[in-house]
Design a protein around this motif. Structure first.
Motif, PDB file in Angstrom:
ATOM      1  N   PHE A 275       0.866  -1.136  -0.112  1.00 40.39           N
ATOM      2  CA  PHE A 275       0.089  -0.099   0.071  1.00 40.39           C
ATOM      3  C   PHE A 275       0.754   1.380  -0.070  1.00 40.39           C
ATOM      4  N   ILE A 276       0.319   2.537  -0.035  1.00 39.47           N
ATOM      5  CA  ILE A 276       0.975   3.736  -0.306  1.00 39.47           C
ATOM      6  C   ILE A 276       0.251   4.452   0.768  1.00 39.47           C
ATOM      7  N   ILE A 277       0.595   4.477   2.046  1.00 37.29           N
ATOM      8  CA  ILE A 277       0.068   5.321   3.121  1.00 37.29           C
ATOM      9  C   ILE A 277       0.940   6.055   3.768  1.00 37.29           C
ATOM     10  N   GLY A 278       0.790   7.285   3.941  1.00 31.78           N
ATOM     11  CA  GLY A 278       1.661   8.162   5.029  1.00 31.78           C
ATOM     12  C   GLY A 278       1.479   9.587   4.390  1.00 31.78           C
ATOM     13  N   SER A 279       2.542  10.313   4.786  1.00 30.65           N
ATOM     14  CA  SER A 279       2.788  11.471   4.447  1.00 30.65           C
ATOM     15  C   SER A 279       3.046  11.715   2.751  1.00 30.65           C
ATOM     16  N   PRO A 280       2.958  12.976   2.436  1.00 30.24           N
ATOM     17  CA  PRO A 280       3.275  13.114   1.016  1.00 30.24           C
ATOM     18  C   PRO A 280       4.771  12.914   0.712  1.00 30.24           C
ATOM     19  N   GLU A 281       5.697  13.021   1.596  1.00 31.13           N
ATOM     20  CA  GLU A 281       7.059  12.631   1.526  1.00 31.13           C
ATOM     21  C   GLU A 281       7.099  11.105   1.329  1.00 31.13           C
ATOM     22  N   THR A 282       6.224  10.167   1.965  1.00 32.88           N
ATOM     23  CA  THR A 282       6.446   8.690   2.108  1.00 32.88           C
ATOM     24  C   THR A 282       5.728   8.461   0.492  1.00 32.88           C
ATOM     25  N   ALA A 283       4.719   9.098   0.306  1.00 32.68           N
ATOM     26  CA  ALA A 283       4.149   8.689  -0.950  1.00 32.68           C
ATOM     27  C   ALA A 283       5.145   8.862  -2.285  1.00 32.68           C
ATOM     28  N   LEU A 284       5.792  10.151  -2.271  1.00 33.24           N
ATOM     29  CA  LEU A 284       6.599  10.192  -3.107  1.00 33.24           C
ATOM     30  C   LEU A 284       7.771   9.382  -3.319  1.00 33.24           C
ATOM     31  N   ALA A 285       8.536   9.232  -2.230  1.00 31.40           N
ATOM     32  CA  ALA A 285       9.455   7.879  -2.046  1.00 31.40           C
ATOM     33  C   ALA A 285       8.929   6.809  -2.502  1.00 31.40           C
ATOM     34  N   GLU A 286       7.868   6.224  -2.258  1.00 32.55           N
ATOM     35  CA  GLU A 286       7.224   5.015  -2.798  1.00 32.55           C
ATOM     36  C   GLU A 286       7.155   5.253  -4.173  1.00 32.55           C
ATOM     37  N   LEU A 287       6.473   6.039  -4.739  1.00 34.99           N
ATOM     38  CA  LEU A 287       6.402   6.442  -6.160  1.00 34.99           C
ATOM     39  C   LEU A 287       7.572   6.545  -7.014  1.00 34.99           C
ATOM     40  N   GLU A 288       8.653   6.823  -6.311  1.00 33.83           N
ATOM     41  CA  GLU A 288       9.992   6.863  -6.961  1.00 33.83           C
ATOM     42  C   GLU A 288      10.476   5.416  -6.986  1.00 33.83           C
ATOM     43  N   GLU A 289      10.098   4.532  -6.019  1.00 33.15           N
ATOM     44  CA  GLU A 289      10.550   3.173  -6.221  1.00 33.15           C
ATOM     45  C   GLU A 289       9.721   2.315  -7.301  1.00 33.15           C
ATOM     46  N   TYR A 290       8.481   2.893  -7.557  1.00 32.58           N
ATOM     47  CA  TYR A 290       7.736   2.217  -8.423  1.00 32.58           C
ATOM     48  C   TYR A 290       8.227   2.450  -9.938  1.00 32.58           C
ATOM     49  N   ALA A 291       8.490   3.839  -9.946  1.00 37.60           N
ATOM     50  CA  ALA A 291       9.221   4.373 -11.183  1.00 37.60           C
ATOM     51  C   ALA A 291      10.336   3.591 -11.573  1.00 37.60           C
ATOM     52  N   GLU A 292      11.210   3.256 -10.595  1.00 42.90           N
ATOM     53  CA  GLU A 292      12.383   2.477 -10.759  1.00 42.90           C
ATOM     54  C   GLU A 292      12.242   0.919 -11.343  1.00 42.90           C
ATOM     55  N   LEU A 293      11.084   0.539 -10.901  1.00 41.08           N
ATOM     56  CA  LEU A 293      10.832  -0.768 -11.302  1.00 41.08           C
ATOM     57  C   LEU A 293      10.036  -0.837 -12.909  1.00 41.08           C
ATOM     58  N   GLY A 294      10.089   0.313 -13.472  1.00 45.60           N
ATOM     59  CA  GLY A 294       9.378   0.469 -14.622  1.00 45.60           C
ATOM     60  C   GLY A 294       7.976   0.915 -14.811  1.00 45.60           C
ATOM     61  N   VAL A 295       7.461   1.275 -13.551  1.00 48.41           N
ATOM     62  CA  VAL A 295       5.832   1.900 -13.619  1.00 48.41           C
ATOM     63  C   VAL A 295       5.734   2.929 -14.152  1.00 48.41           C
ATOM     64  N   GLU A 296       4.877   3.435 -14.850  1.00 47.45           N
ATOM     65  CA  GLU A 296       4.571   4.643 -15.589  1.00 47.45           C
ATOM     66  C   GLU A 296       3.238   5.230 -15.055  1.00 47.45           C
ATOM     67  N   HIS A 297       2.263   4.415 -14.565  1.00 44.16           N
ATOM     68  CA  HIS A 297       1.067   4.983 -14.081  1.00 44.16           C
ATOM     69  C   HIS A 297       0.653   4.143 -13.143  1.00 44.16           C
ATOM     70  N   VAL A 298       0.436   4.946 -11.887  1.00 41.78           N
ATOM     71  CA  VAL A 298      -0.201   4.203 -10.664  1.00 41.78           C
ATOM     72  C   VAL A 298      -1.690   4.947 -10.550  1.00 41.78           C
ATOM     73  N   VAL A 299      -2.551   3.942 -10.167  1.00 38.12           N
ATOM     74  CA  VAL A 299      -3.689   4.380  -9.868  1.00 38.12           C
ATOM     75  C   VAL A 299      -4.072   4.154  -8.318  1.00 38.12           C
ATOM     76  N   PHE A 300      -4.532   4.971  -7.626  1.00 39.34           N
ATOM     77  CA  PHE A 300      -4.769   5.144  -6.089  1.00 39.34           C
ATOM     78  C   PHE A 300      -6.249   4.856  -5.903  1.00 39.34           C
ATOM     79  N   ARG A 301      -6.437   4.075  -4.787  1.00 43.14           N
ATOM     80  CA  ARG A 301      -7.723   4.155  -4.389  1.00 43.14           C
ATOM     81  C   ARG A 301      -7.834   4.432  -2.762  1.00 43.14           C
ATOM     82  N   VAL A 302      -8.443   5.590  -2.501  1.00 47.67           N
ATOM     83  CA  VAL A 302      -8.279   6.341  -1.273  1.00 47.67           C
ATOM     84  C   VAL A 302      -9.680   6.219  -0.464  1.00 47.67           C
TER      85      VAL A 302
END
Length: 329
Positions: A275-302
């Motif tokens: 999951f991607i839960i936490g502060s904006p800084e945490t979310a951005l760090a998580e999204l950076e890891e997804y980008a490094e895996l080759g992910v180009e589009h993340v869809v959030f359910r909140v």
């Protein structure tokens, strides 16, 4: 990186239906105005414990109420439906949205849904594959003749055709390797599910990419969007505390519907890498890891059943203000 939102239309039965639609509509407009790239609506039926607005009419309304985001059926349970009707409905949605529609087709897994639609669940893979083939032909050709094991038509033309050329993107939803391979062979991409951790995602992306290459469909396919359960607030702990009871209930519902759940005994541990839960800084760090895996589009359910719409609105506004401007390139 592109960032999308899943517009949950599942609400407690206690909420007046007019309030449900007001909340769904407001959420859609908020996402459209907040800099997001996509907005998705799912499908389920006969949910006695909750109420569930149906995705096609919801998407039709959102097509008129939004201007910027792509709108997507994510997923439409294609084996339950006649593909000629689906082709007509979705072509209309593409016209109504000025070419912003995307179609994700899912197999479905709830016995109750197959029973009430009179569809043998064991036929679902064949109905999905043939359905996608027939929809694509009807979207792009006139006088279509198709003779399959589940669907047969002779000299059929639908109008209007979709606005997008050659047609709106078709994705296959799912969690398992077979879904990845199916998407690579019959669709334009795979809508990656919300359960696996990053290690499994990386492995399954390789399965998908290999299947695309083996099918020689690199020019027709694109990198799968990845759906993630998420909740972002300025304060890290408040984000966890706010979303936990609702997300836990959602996964308990999944387990009751026959889908594997998540162990919530240690919620933050269960959330890690999934999951991607936490502060904006945490979310951005998580999204950076997804980008490094080759992910180009993340869809959030909140959003989750029982949650105050104001809490989801605050989350969307936090992401819009503090995450989207700093998304990985």
């Amino acid at each position: 990186m592109r960032l999308g939102m899943f517009n949950l239309t599942q609400y407690d039965r206690s909420v007046p239906a007019t309030e449900v639609w007001s909340s769904v509509s407001e959420f859609g407009r908020l996402v459209d105005e907040g800099g997001f790239d996509s907005l998705w609506v799912g499908e389920h039926h006969v949910t006695a414990e909750d109420q569930y607005l149906q995705n096609i009419p919801v998407l039709a309304a959102l097509a008129s109420e939004t201007e910027n985001v792509d709108i997507g059926a994510g997923a439409l349970l294609l084996p339950l439906h006649n593909p000629v009707h689906v082709a007509e409905l979705t072509a209309t949605l593409d016209v109504m949205s000025d070419g912003r529609f995307q179609l994700t087709c899912g197999l479905g897994y709830r016995d109750e849904e197959f029973d009430v639609f009179g569809v043998d669940k064991s036929d679902r893979v064949g109905r999905l594959v043939e359905g996608i083939q027939l929809i694509r032909q009807l979207w792009t050709e006139d006088h279509v003749t198709y003779d399959g094991s589940h669907f047969s038509v002779s000299d059929v033309t639908i109008n209007p055709k979709p606005m997008q050329s050659p047609h709106p993107p078709i994705l296959v939803g799912g969690y398992v390797d077979a879904a990845a391979k199916r998407a690579a062979n019959i669709a334009n991409s795979w809508m990656y599910g919300n359960l696996a951790d990053k290690a499994e995602l990386e492995r399954q992306f390789e399965v998908y990419e290999q299947a695309v290459a083996e099918a020689g469909r690199e020019s027709e396919c694109f990198t799968p969007p990845v759906m993630r359960e998420a909740f972002v607030l300025p304060d890290e702990q408040e984000a966890f505390d706010t979303v936990r009871p609702y997300l836990q209930r959602k996964f308990e519902t999944y387990a009751g519907w026959g889908l594997d759940g998540v162990d919530f005994d240690d919620f933050q541990e269960a959330s890690e890498d999934r999951f991607i839960i936490g502060s904006p800084e945490t979310a951005l760090a998580e999204l950076e890891e997804y980008a490094e895996l080759g992910v180009e589009h993340v869809v959030f359910r909140v959003q989750y059943p029982g949650m105050d719409p104001a809490a989801a609105r605050r989350c969307v506004e936090t992401i819009s203000d503090e995450v989207i401007p700093q998304l990985p390139s």
